[in-house]
Design an enzyme around this catalytic site. Sequence first.
Site, PDB file in Angstrom:
ATOM      1  N   GLY A  98       0.118   5.358  -4.401  1.00  0.00           N
ATOM      2  CA  GLY A  98      -0.450   6.652  -4.810  1.00  0.00           C
ATOM      3  C   GLY A  98       0.158   7.793  -4.002  1.00  0.00           C
ATOM      4  O   GLY A  98       0.540   8.834  -4.563  1.00  0.00           O
TER       5      GLY A  98
ATOM      6  N   ASP B  83       0.840  -1.204   0.000  1.00  0.00           N
ATOM      7  CA  ASP B  83       0.000   0.000   0.000  1.00  0.00           C
ATOM      8  C   ASP B  83       0.873   1.252   0.000  1.00  0.00           C
ATOM      9  O   ASP B  83       2.010   1.232   0.491  1.00  0.00           O
ATOM     10  CB  ASP B  83      -0.911  -0.027   1.240  1.00  0.00           C
ATOM     11  CG  ASP B  83      -2.042   0.987   1.144  1.00  0.00           C
ATOM     12  OD1 ASP B  83      -2.311   1.489   0.028  1.00  0.00           O
ATOM     13  OD2 ASP B  83      -2.650   1.283   2.191  1.00  0.00           O
TER      14      ASP B  83
ATOM     15  N   ASN C 217     -10.697  -2.811  -6.704  1.00  0.00           N
ATOM     16  CA  ASN C 217      -9.821  -1.887  -7.448  1.00  0.00           C
ATOM     17  C   ASN C 217     -10.349  -1.528  -8.849  1.00  0.00           C
ATOM     18  O   ASN C 217      -9.876  -0.571  -9.463  1.00  0.00           O
ATOM     19  CB  ASN C 217      -8.402  -2.445  -7.554  1.00  0.00           C
ATOM     20  CG  ASN C 217      -7.616  -2.339  -6.260  1.00  0.00           C
ATOM     21  OD1 ASN C 217      -6.687  -3.094  -6.011  1.00  0.00           O
ATOM     22  ND2 ASN C 217      -7.983  -1.394  -5.402  1.00  0.00           N
TER      23      ASN C 217
HETATM   24  C1  FPP Z   1      -1.914   0.107  -3.360  1.00  0.00           C
HETATM   25  O1  FPP Z   1      -1.458   1.430  -3.376  1.00  0.00           O
HETATM   26  C2  FPP Z   1      -1.326  -0.664  -4.456  1.00  0.00           C
HETATM   27  C3  FPP Z   1      -2.023  -1.261  -5.453  1.00  0.00           C
HETATM   28  C4  FPP Z   1      -3.504  -1.204  -5.543  1.00  0.00           C
HETATM   29  C5  FPP Z   1      -1.368  -1.955  -6.564  1.00  0.00           C
HETATM   30  C6  FPP Z   1      -0.113  -2.716  -6.261  1.00  0.00           C
HETATM   31  C7  FPP Z   1       0.603  -2.959  -7.540  1.00  0.00           C
HETATM   32  C8  FPP Z   1       1.936  -2.950  -7.733  1.00  0.00           C
HETATM   33  C9  FPP Z   1       2.894  -2.790  -6.656  1.00  0.00           C
HETATM   34  C10 FPP Z   1       2.525  -3.052  -9.112  1.00  0.00           C
HETATM   35  C11 FPP Z   1       2.435  -4.323  -9.835  1.00  0.00           C
HETATM   36  C12 FPP Z   1       2.414  -5.574  -9.025  1.00  0.00           C
HETATM   37  C13 FPP Z   1       3.097  -6.713  -9.325  1.00  0.00           C
HETATM   38  C14 FPP Z   1       2.882  -7.940  -8.504  1.00  0.00           C
HETATM   39  C15 FPP Z   1       4.076  -6.791 -10.401  1.00  0.00           C
HETATM   40  P1  FPP Z   1      -2.507   2.626  -3.573  1.00  0.00           P
HETATM   41  O2  FPP Z   1      -2.572   2.964  -5.001  1.00  0.00           O
HETATM   42  O3  FPP Z   1      -3.819   2.256  -2.970  1.00  0.00           O
HETATM   43  O4  FPP Z   1      -1.802   3.757  -2.743  1.00  0.00           O
HETATM   44  P2  FPP Z   1      -2.469   4.925  -1.898  1.00  0.00           P
HETATM   45  O5  FPP Z   1      -3.227   4.266  -0.770  1.00  0.00           O
HETATM   46  O6  FPP Z   1      -1.304   5.724  -1.421  1.00  0.00           O
HETATM   47  O7  FPP Z   1      -3.367   5.687  -2.829  1.00  0.00           O
END
Ligand code: FPP
Length: 265
Positions: free
Chosen positions: A40, A37, A85
């Site tokens: 973003g 997490d 998502n």
């Molecule tokens: C959460 O951060 C992250 C995700 C929803 C996506 C995770 C994906 C990756 C790390 C890239 C690809 C994965 C692999 C296995 C190759 P967020 O976007 O919710 O962050 P925030 O809470 O700060 O908005």
Amino acid sequence: MALDDLLSWLAPASPDADLVRRLDFDRLPAHVAIIMDGNGRWAGRRHLPRVEGHRAGTRAVREVIETAARLGLGHITLYAFSVENWKRPAAEVATLMALLKRYVRSELKTLLSNNIRLCVIGRIHDLPADVQHELAVAMERTQHNTGTVLSIALNYGGRAEIVDAIRAALAQGLRPEDIDEARVADLLYTRGQPDPDLLIRTSGELRISNFLLWQIAYAEIYVTDTFWPDFRRTHLFEALLDFQKRERRYGGVTTASSRPAAASR
Ligand code: FPP
């Protein structure tokens, strides 16, 4: 041996080498699950579009997986895309799918050379066909690997998984008397895998977010403020050391970080 292999990979006098020397390799978790997490927010702090956070997050994925394999961890599960998502902007979803596809294709060699077996958990059939194809190729190519099992949770939801398990039970004609905890575990996407002993969440949020709801019943939870794109092997070593300090009781009396027999949980 994992320690020698790791030390030969790390700079001898580095802080990482010190952390690794403090680990008890006989008491590593059998399964580490990670809620990645903060992508973003990582991007926001740098005035970059959110997708740049996901791109940077892929580099963290690479390092953590290679480290897990060198540590000799049996299982590692990464929460990459939840059933919720899809509500994100279409361009962000498309970038995440493209990153996944690229990751699986470009890392196949590394997965093979590190003896890692790739699995995917979630409602895979609802993913874009090209992503499904890439995943199927990588799972097929790595299916005989005997080292770390890397599970990527994609279009995954803990409640959806339980719904799918109940549907499967009904489809198999199971009767109420056929159902016990072992049978339920066998109907989940994670069938055959040990439950996670350690659940890591990055970015400081204190939530489970519908991840492995059944399987984390007795997991130790480790939350770090580090955003996922900044998470490196050092953070993984720190989480493992913290895990090894925990006293695991499984509702009973003290047993230092040992796993219970299923019936005695
Ligand atoms: C959460 O951060 C992250 C995700 C929803 C996506 C995770 C994906 C990756 C790390 C890239 C690809 C994965 C692999 C296995 C190759 P967020 O976007 O919710 O962050 P925030 O809470 O700060 O908005």
